[in-house]
Design a protein around this motif. Structure first.
Motif, short mmCIF file in Angstrom:
data_model
loop_
_atom_site.label_atom_id
_atom_site.label_comp_id
_atom_site.label_asym_id
_atom_site.label_seq_id
_atom_site.Cartn_x
_atom_site.Cartn_y
_atom_site.Cartn_z
N TYR A 31 0.86 -1.18 0.00
CA TYR A 31 0.00 0.00 0.00
C TYR A 31 0.90 1.23 0.00
O TYR A 31 1.86 1.30 0.76
N ASN A 48 -5.24 8.79 0.58
CA ASN A 48 -4.91 8.70 -0.86
C ASN A 48 -4.12 7.42 -1.16
O ASN A 48 -3.04 7.46 -1.75
N THR A 49 -4.69 6.31 -0.78
CA THR A 49 -4.00 5.03 -0.80
C THR A 49 -4.14 4.31 -2.14
O THR A 49 -5.20 4.31 -2.75
N GLU A 50 -3.04 3.70 -2.57
CA GLU A 50 -3.04 2.82 -3.73
C GLU A 50 -2.61 1.44 -3.28
O GLU A 50 -1.66 1.29 -2.52
N TYR A 52 -1.18 -2.28 -4.35
CA TYR A 52 -0.43 -2.97 -5.40
C TYR A 52 -0.34 -4.45 -5.07
O TYR A 52 0.06 -4.83 -3.98
N LEU A 57 -0.90 -1.97 -9.92
CA LEU A 57 -1.93 -1.20 -9.24
C LEU A 57 -3.26 -1.94 -9.32
O LEU A 57 -3.73 -2.27 -10.42
N ASN A 59 -6.13 -1.22 -6.81
CA ASN A 59 -7.22 -0.34 -6.38
C ASN A 59 -6.67 0.97 -5.87
O ASN A 59 -5.52 1.06 -5.45
N ARG A 60 -7.55 1.97 -5.86
CA ARG A 60 -7.26 3.25 -5.21
C ARG A 60 -8.34 3.49 -4.17
O ARG A 60 -9.52 3.25 -4.43
#
Length: 82
Positions: A31, A48-50, A52, A57, A59-60
């Motif tokens: 993350y 503002n998390t992504e 992996y 990638l 999800n956001r």
């Protein structure tokens, strides 16, 4: 090396609050986001998390809460101007 100041993990974590970090979970999922806060159990709140998975990638998210016992490590992300 003897002249370097010793820093504890708590000192490091206090310096990266509000900064971009990478959080790797025991499951291997990463993350990336802005560290909003954390507690003594290493429970983490990111903004503002992504997410992996396998380097891709997936999800956001806006705000993300990660339970501390799932965390393998937290790493500061290098800034773009560094």
């Amino acid at each position: 090396m003897a002249d370097e100041q010793k820093r504890s993990p708590t000192d490091f974590l206090n310096t990266v609050i509000g900064q971009h970090v990478l959080v790797k979970l025991n499951s291997g999922i990463n993350y990336r986001g802005v560290l909003a806060c954390l507690d003594g159990y290493m429970n983490i709140a990111l903004e503002n998390t992504e997410e992996y998975v396998d380097g891709r990638l997936k999800n956001r998210y806006g705000d993300t809460f990660i339970r501390g016992n799932n965390v393998l490590y937290i790493s500061a992300e290098k800034s773009a101007d560094a």
